[in-house]
Design a protein around this motif. Structure first.
Motif, PDB file in Angstrom:
ATOM      1  N   HIS A  29       0.849  -1.205   0.000  1.00  0.00           N
ATOM      2  CA  HIS A  29       0.000   0.000   0.000  1.00  0.00           C
ATOM      3  C   HIS A  29       0.876   1.243   0.000  1.00  0.00           C
ATOM      4  CE1 HIS A  29      -3.392   2.621   0.630  1.00  0.00           C
ATOM      5  NE2 HIS A  29      -4.225   1.594   0.742  1.00  0.00           N
ATOM      6  N   ILE A  64      -5.783   2.990   7.348  1.00  0.00           N
ATOM      7  CA  ILE A  64      -5.201   3.868   6.329  1.00  0.00           C
ATOM      8  C   ILE A  64      -6.327   4.805   5.908  1.00  0.00           C
ATOM      9  CG2 ILE A  64      -4.250   3.980   3.981  1.00  0.00           C
ATOM     10  CD1 ILE A  64      -2.921   1.285   4.460  1.00  0.00           C
ATOM     11  N   TRP A  65      -5.973   6.070   5.691  1.00  0.00           N
ATOM     12  CA  TRP A  65      -6.996   7.072   5.366  1.00  0.00           C
ATOM     13  C   TRP A  65      -6.635   7.792   4.078  1.00  0.00           C
ATOM     14  CZ3 TRP A  65      -4.933   6.050  10.113  1.00  0.00           C
ATOM     15  CH2 TRP A  65      -5.820   5.542  11.065  1.00  0.00           C
ATOM     16  N   TRP A  93     -11.786  13.993   3.497  1.00  0.00           N
ATOM     17  CA  TRP A  93     -11.397  12.644   3.956  1.00  0.00           C
ATOM     18  C   TRP A  93     -12.488  11.685   3.521  1.00  0.00           C
ATOM     19  CZ3 TRP A  93      -6.690  11.538   5.452  1.00  0.00           C
ATOM     20  CH2 TRP A  93      -5.903  12.528   6.050  1.00  0.00           C
ATOM     21  N   ALA A 143     -15.466   9.526   5.769  1.00  0.00           N
ATOM     22  CA  ALA A 143     -15.453   9.963   7.173  1.00  0.00           C
ATOM     23  C   ALA A 143     -16.861  10.154   7.727  1.00  0.00           C
ATOM     24  CB  ALA A 143     -14.652  11.256   7.319  1.00  0.00           C
ATOM     25  N   PRO A 173     -21.217   9.756   7.430  1.00  0.00           N
ATOM     26  CA  PRO A 173     -22.221   8.844   6.872  1.00  0.00           C
ATOM     27  C   PRO A 173     -22.951   9.454   5.675  1.00  0.00           C
ATOM     28  CG  PRO A 173     -22.961   9.674   9.016  1.00  0.00           C
ATOM     29  CD  PRO A 173     -21.575  10.196   8.791  1.00  0.00           C
ATOM     30  N   GLY A 205      -5.909  10.940  10.214  1.00  0.00           N
ATOM     31  CA  GLY A 205      -6.989  11.311   9.294  1.00  0.00           C
ATOM     32  C   GLY A 205      -7.786  12.487   9.803  1.00  0.00           C
ATOM     33  N   ILE A 206      -9.121  12.373   9.663  1.00  0.00           N
ATOM     34  CA  ILE A 206      -9.981  13.496  10.023  1.00  0.00           C
ATOM     35  C   ILE A 206      -9.950  13.774  11.530  1.00  0.00           C
ATOM     36  CG2 ILE A 206     -12.118  12.171  10.350  1.00  0.00           C
ATOM     37  CD1 ILE A 206     -13.558  14.469   8.827  1.00  0.00           C
ATOM     38  N   LEU A 236     -18.999  11.779  12.724  1.00  0.00           N
ATOM     39  CA  LEU A 236     -18.291  10.747  11.950  1.00  0.00           C
ATOM     40  C   LEU A 236     -19.136   9.480  11.806  1.00  0.00           C
ATOM     41  CD1 LEU A 236     -14.670  10.985  13.407  1.00  0.00           C
ATOM     42  CD2 LEU A 236     -15.636  12.128  11.407  1.00  0.00           C
ATOM     43  N   ALA A 237     -18.879   8.736  10.732  1.00  0.00           N
ATOM     44  CA  ALA A 237     -19.605   7.483  10.489  1.00  0.00           C
ATOM     45  C   ALA A 237     -19.303   6.445  11.569  1.00  0.00           C
ATOM     46  CB  ALA A 237     -19.249   6.936   9.109  1.00  0.00           C
ATOM     47  N   LEU A 294      -6.806   7.078  18.034  1.00  0.00           N
ATOM     48  CA  LEU A 294      -8.164   7.288  17.525  1.00  0.00           C
ATOM     49  C   LEU A 294      -8.229   6.827  16.083  1.00  0.00           C
ATOM     50  CD1 LEU A 294      -9.142  10.861  18.664  1.00  0.00           C
ATOM     51  CD2 LEU A 294     -10.627   8.857  18.736  1.00  0.00           C
ATOM     52  N   ILE A 295      -9.196   5.961  15.790  1.00  0.00           N
ATOM     53  CA  ILE A 295      -9.342   5.430  14.429  1.00  0.00           C
ATOM     54  C   ILE A 295     -10.684   5.917  13.861  1.00  0.00           C
ATOM     55  CG2 ILE A 295      -9.321   3.361  12.976  1.00  0.00           C
ATOM     56  CD1 ILE A 295      -6.787   3.359  14.497  1.00  0.00           C
ATOM     57  N   PRO A 296     -10.681   6.989  13.101  1.00  0.00           N
ATOM     58  CA  PRO A 296     -11.903   7.396  12.402  1.00  0.00           C
ATOM     59  C   PRO A 296     -12.156   6.423  11.251  1.00  0.00           C
ATOM     60  CG  PRO A 296     -10.079   8.802  11.736  1.00  0.00           C
ATOM     61  CD  PRO A 296      -9.538   7.863  12.784  1.00  0.00           C
ATOM     62  N   PRO A 297     -13.290   6.539  10.539  1.00  0.00           N
ATOM     63  CA  PRO A 297     -13.580   5.578   9.461  1.00  0.00           C
ATOM     64  C   PRO A 297     -12.395   5.423   8.504  1.00  0.00           C
ATOM     65  CG  PRO A 297     -15.443   7.030   9.789  1.00  0.00           C
ATOM     66  CD  PRO A 297     -14.337   7.578  10.646  1.00  0.00           C
ATOM     67  N   VAL A 298     -11.963   4.169   8.295  1.00  0.00           N
ATOM     68  CA  VAL A 298     -10.795   3.937   7.438  1.00  0.00           C
ATOM     69  C   VAL A 298     -11.216   3.986   5.963  1.00  0.00           C
ATOM     70  CG1 VAL A 298      -9.632   2.585   9.217  1.00  0.00           C
ATOM     71  CG2 VAL A 298     -10.980   1.411   7.459  1.00  0.00           C
ATOM     72  N   SER A 299     -10.256   4.293   5.104  1.00  0.00           N
ATOM     73  CA  SER A 299     -10.590   4.440   3.669  1.00  0.00           C
ATOM     74  C   SER A 299      -9.378   4.138   2.796  1.00  0.00           C
ATOM     75  CB  SER A 299     -11.109   5.851   3.394  1.00  0.00           C
ATOM     76  OG  SER A 299     -10.215   6.832   3.913  1.00  0.00           O
ATOM     77  N   GLY A 300      -8.674   3.055   3.160  1.00  0.00           N
ATOM     78  CA  GLY A 300      -7.531   2.652   2.340  1.00  0.00           C
ATOM     79  C   GLY A 300      -7.984   1.975   1.058  1.00  0.00           C
TER      80      GLY A 300
END
Lengths: 138, 82
Positions: free
Chosen positions: A80, A121-122, A133, A136, A138, B11-12, B49-50, B75-81
Protein backbone atom coordinates in the motif's frame (compact mmCIF):
# COMPACT_ATOMS: atom_id res chain seq x y z
CA UNK A 1 10.76 -8.41 -1.48
CA UNK A 2 8.71 -7.58 1.62
CA UNK A 3 5.34 -9.28 1.30
CA UNK A 4 3.47 -6.86 3.54
CA UNK A 5 4.69 -3.36 2.87
CA UNK A 6 3.73 0.31 3.17
CA UNK A 7 5.75 2.90 1.30
CA UNK A 8 5.61 6.47 0.04
CA UNK A 9 7.50 5.35 -3.08
CA UNK A 10 5.78 4.16 -6.26
CA UNK A 11 4.40 0.62 -6.13
CA UNK A 12 5.47 -2.05 -8.61
CA UNK A 13 2.62 -4.42 -9.48
CA UNK A 14 4.82 -6.52 -11.79
CA UNK A 15 7.35 -7.11 -9.02
CA UNK A 16 4.48 -8.08 -6.68
CA UNK A 17 3.25 -10.56 -9.30
CA UNK A 18 6.74 -12.06 -9.64
CA UNK A 19 6.96 -12.39 -5.85
CA UNK A 20 4.01 -14.81 -5.66
CA UNK A 21 4.97 -17.06 -8.58
CA UNK A 22 5.15 -20.73 -7.64
CA UNK A 23 5.72 -23.90 -9.65
CA UNK A 24 2.57 -25.42 -8.21
CA UNK A 25 0.43 -22.43 -9.10
CA UNK A 26 -2.15 -22.67 -11.88
CA UNK A 27 -3.10 -19.04 -11.50
CA UNK A 28 -2.02 -15.69 -10.15
CA UNK A 29 -4.61 -12.97 -9.48
CA UNK A 30 -3.47 -9.38 -9.01
CA UNK A 31 -5.64 -6.48 -7.91
CA UNK A 32 -4.21 -3.04 -8.59
CA UNK A 33 -6.08 -0.11 -7.07
CA UNK A 34 -5.36 3.02 -9.08
CA UNK A 35 -6.17 6.67 -8.50
CA UNK A 36 -9.27 7.81 -10.40
CA UNK A 37 -9.50 11.32 -11.86
CA UNK A 38 -13.00 12.06 -10.55
CA UNK A 39 -15.44 11.21 -7.78
CA UNK A 40 -19.19 11.75 -8.27
CA UNK A 41 -18.43 13.79 -11.37
CA UNK A 42 -16.01 16.10 -9.59
CA UNK A 43 -12.41 16.35 -10.79
CA UNK A 44 -9.85 14.93 -8.38
CA UNK A 45 -6.35 16.42 -8.58
CA UNK A 46 -4.62 13.73 -6.54
CA UNK A 47 -4.99 11.62 -3.39
CA UNK A 48 -3.18 11.83 -0.11
CA UNK A 49 -2.91 8.64 1.99
CA UNK A 50 -2.03 8.50 5.65
CA UNK A 51 -1.38 5.28 7.61
CA UNK A 52 -1.03 4.27 11.24
CA UNK A 53 1.78 2.18 9.90
CA UNK A 54 2.55 -0.13 12.79
CA UNK A 55 -1.07 -1.25 13.09
CA UNK A 56 -1.78 -1.17 9.35
CA UNK A 57 1.05 -3.67 8.75
CA UNK A 58 -0.35 -5.97 11.46
CA UNK A 59 -3.85 -5.81 9.97
CA UNK A 60 -2.52 -6.41 6.43
CA UNK A 61 -0.56 -9.42 7.72
CA UNK A 62 -3.74 -10.81 9.34
CA UNK A 63 -5.56 -10.53 6.01
CA UNK A 64 -2.79 -12.35 4.14
CA UNK A 65 -2.57 -15.08 6.81
CA UNK A 66 -6.35 -15.61 6.75
CA UNK A 67 -6.49 -15.68 2.94
CA UNK A 68 -3.57 -18.11 2.64
CA UNK A 69 -5.18 -20.44 5.18
CA UNK A 70 -8.77 -20.22 3.89
CA UNK A 71 -8.02 -20.65 0.18
CA UNK A 72 -4.82 -22.74 0.51
CA UNK A 73 -2.83 -20.12 -1.41
CA UNK A 74 0.83 -20.51 -2.20
CA UNK A 75 1.42 -16.89 -1.35
CA UNK A 76 -0.05 -13.40 -1.02
CA UNK A 77 1.60 -9.98 -1.26
CA UNK A 78 -0.08 -6.75 -0.12
CA UNK A 79 1.59 -3.38 -0.80
CA UNK A 80 0.00 0.00 0.00
CA UNK A 81 1.19 3.47 -0.89
CA UNK A 82 1.10 6.52 1.41
CA UNK A 83 1.54 10.23 0.87
CA UNK A 84 0.64 12.06 -2.32
CA UNK A 85 -0.44 9.69 -5.12
CA UNK A 86 -1.06 11.06 -8.63
CA UNK A 87 -3.95 10.21 -10.96
CA UNK A 88 -3.37 6.82 -12.61
CA UNK A 89 -0.74 5.69 -10.13
CA UNK A 90 -1.04 2.51 -8.06
CA UNK A 91 -2.35 3.02 -4.53
CA UNK A 92 -2.61 -0.63 -3.55
CA UNK A 93 -1.42 -3.93 -5.02
CA UNK A 94 -2.61 -7.37 -3.89
CA UNK A 95 -1.22 -10.45 -5.62
CA UNK A 96 -1.84 -14.09 -4.80
CA UNK A 97 -1.20 -17.52 -6.29
CA UNK A 98 -3.03 -20.80 -5.98
CA UNK A 99 -3.29 -24.18 -7.66
CA UNK A 100 -6.54 -23.17 -9.39
CA UNK A 101 -7.83 -19.76 -10.46
CA UNK A 102 -11.10 -19.76 -8.48
CA UNK A 103 -9.34 -19.72 -5.12
CA UNK A 104 -7.01 -16.91 -6.20
CA UNK A 105 -9.91 -14.75 -7.45
CA UNK A 106 -11.87 -15.24 -4.23
CA UNK A 107 -8.87 -14.64 -1.98
CA UNK A 108 -7.91 -11.47 -3.80
CA UNK A 109 -11.43 -10.04 -3.54
CA UNK A 110 -11.59 -10.95 0.15
CA UNK A 111 -8.26 -9.23 0.74
CA UNK A 112 -9.16 -5.88 -0.87
CA UNK A 113 -12.66 -5.86 0.69
CA UNK A 114 -11.25 -6.58 4.15
CA UNK A 115 -8.41 -4.09 3.73
CA UNK A 116 -10.96 -1.35 3.07
CA UNK A 117 -12.81 -2.26 6.28
CA UNK A 118 -10.07 -2.92 8.81
CA UNK A 119 -6.68 -1.50 7.85
CA UNK A 120 -6.00 1.90 9.46
CA UNK A 121 -5.20 3.87 6.33
CA UNK A 122 -7.00 7.07 5.37
CA UNK A 123 -7.50 8.62 1.95
CA UNK A 124 -8.01 12.31 1.29
CA UNK A 125 -9.30 13.49 -2.08
CA UNK A 126 -7.84 16.79 -3.20
CA UNK A 127 -10.09 18.91 -5.43
CA UNK A 128 -9.49 22.30 -7.04
CA UNK A 129 -11.66 23.97 -4.40
CA UNK A 130 -10.95 21.90 -1.32
CA UNK A 131 -10.27 18.46 0.09
CA UNK A 132 -12.22 15.71 1.81
CA UNK A 133 -11.40 12.64 3.96
CA UNK A 134 -13.12 9.78 2.12
CA UNK A 135 -15.88 7.89 4.01
CA UNK A 136 -15.45 9.96 7.17
CA UNK A 137 -19.10 10.99 7.36
CA UNK A 138 -22.22 8.84 6.87
CA UNK B 1 -5.53 8.35 41.31
CA UNK B 2 -5.74 9.86 37.87
CA UNK B 3 -3.69 8.91 34.83
CA UNK B 4 -2.54 11.13 32.01
CA UNK B 5 -2.97 9.50 28.62
CA UNK B 6 -2.00 10.85 25.22
CA UNK B 7 -4.54 10.05 22.50
CA UNK B 8 -2.93 10.02 19.05
CA UNK B 9 -5.00 10.94 16.00
CA UNK B 10 -4.96 10.16 12.28
CA UNK B 11 -6.99 11.31 9.29
CA UNK B 12 -9.98 13.50 10.02
CA UNK B 13 -9.51 12.98 13.78
CA UNK B 14 -6.37 15.13 13.50
CA UNK B 15 -8.41 17.92 11.91
CA UNK B 16 -11.05 17.70 14.65
CA UNK B 17 -8.43 17.85 17.42
CA UNK B 18 -6.56 20.54 15.47
CA UNK B 19 -3.41 18.60 16.31
CA UNK B 20 -1.70 15.21 16.20
CA UNK B 21 -2.73 14.26 19.73
CA UNK B 22 -4.52 15.34 22.89
CA UNK B 23 -3.57 14.73 26.52
CA UNK B 24 -6.43 13.57 28.72
CA UNK B 25 -6.42 13.41 32.50
CA UNK B 26 -8.50 10.30 33.19
CA UNK B 27 -9.63 8.52 36.35
CA UNK B 28 -7.90 5.18 37.00
CA UNK B 29 -9.92 2.35 35.48
CA UNK B 30 -11.36 4.52 32.71
CA UNK B 31 -12.74 2.53 29.78
CA UNK B 32 -12.62 3.15 26.04
CA UNK B 33 -16.32 3.98 26.23
CA UNK B 34 -15.58 6.70 28.80
CA UNK B 35 -12.80 8.16 26.66
CA UNK B 36 -15.09 8.31 23.61
CA UNK B 37 -17.78 10.13 25.61
CA UNK B 38 -15.19 12.57 26.93
CA UNK B 39 -13.83 13.24 23.42
CA UNK B 40 -17.31 13.82 21.99
CA UNK B 41 -18.05 16.25 24.84
CA UNK B 42 -14.85 18.22 24.29
CA UNK B 43 -14.83 17.93 20.48
CA UNK B 44 -18.47 17.62 19.32
CA UNK B 45 -17.42 17.17 15.67
CA UNK B 46 -16.52 13.54 16.52
CA UNK B 47 -20.26 12.86 16.70
CA UNK B 48 -20.67 13.57 12.98
CA UNK B 49 -18.29 10.75 11.95
CA UNK B 50 -19.60 7.48 10.49
CA UNK B 51 -17.74 5.62 13.25
CA UNK B 52 -15.11 6.16 15.90
CA UNK B 53 -12.90 3.38 17.19
CA UNK B 54 -9.91 3.27 19.48
CA UNK B 55 -6.85 1.12 19.05
CA UNK B 56 -4.68 0.22 22.01
CA UNK B 57 -1.12 -0.94 21.38
CA UNK B 58 -1.93 -1.27 17.66
CA UNK B 59 -4.97 -3.56 18.09
CA UNK B 60 -8.66 -2.72 17.92
CA UNK B 61 -10.31 -2.81 21.36
CA UNK B 62 -13.99 -2.70 22.28
CA UNK B 63 -15.74 -0.15 24.47
CA UNK B 64 -15.27 -2.11 27.69
CA UNK B 65 -11.45 -2.15 27.49
CA UNK B 66 -9.89 -0.61 30.63
CA UNK B 67 -7.01 1.71 29.82
CA UNK B 68 -3.60 1.58 31.48
CA UNK B 69 -1.19 4.46 31.90
CA UNK B 70 1.38 3.11 29.39
CA UNK B 71 -1.06 2.13 26.64
CA UNK B 72 -0.52 3.56 23.16
CA UNK B 73 -3.99 4.88 22.42
CA UNK B 74 -4.92 5.86 18.87
CA UNK B 75 -8.16 7.29 17.53
CA UNK B 76 -9.34 5.43 14.43
CA UNK B 77 -11.90 7.40 12.40
CA UNK B 78 -13.58 5.58 9.46
CA UNK B 79 -10.80 3.94 7.44
CA UNK B 80 -10.59 4.44 3.67
CA UNK B 81 -7.53 2.65 2.34
CA UNK B 82 -7.29 0.87 -0.97
Amino acid sequence: MKKIYITSDKLDSLACTDAVTHEGAGGIVVFVGTVRNATKGKTVLHLDFEAYEKMALKEMQKIADQAIERWSLYDMVIHHRTGKVAIGEEAVVIACSSAHRKEAFQACEFAIDTLKETVPIWKKEIFEDGEIWVSAHP
Amino acid sequence: MNMNIEIIAFGIAKDILKGKSVQLDLPAGETVSGVKKRLITEFPDFQSLASLQLAVNAEYVDDSYVLNENDEVVLIPPVSGG
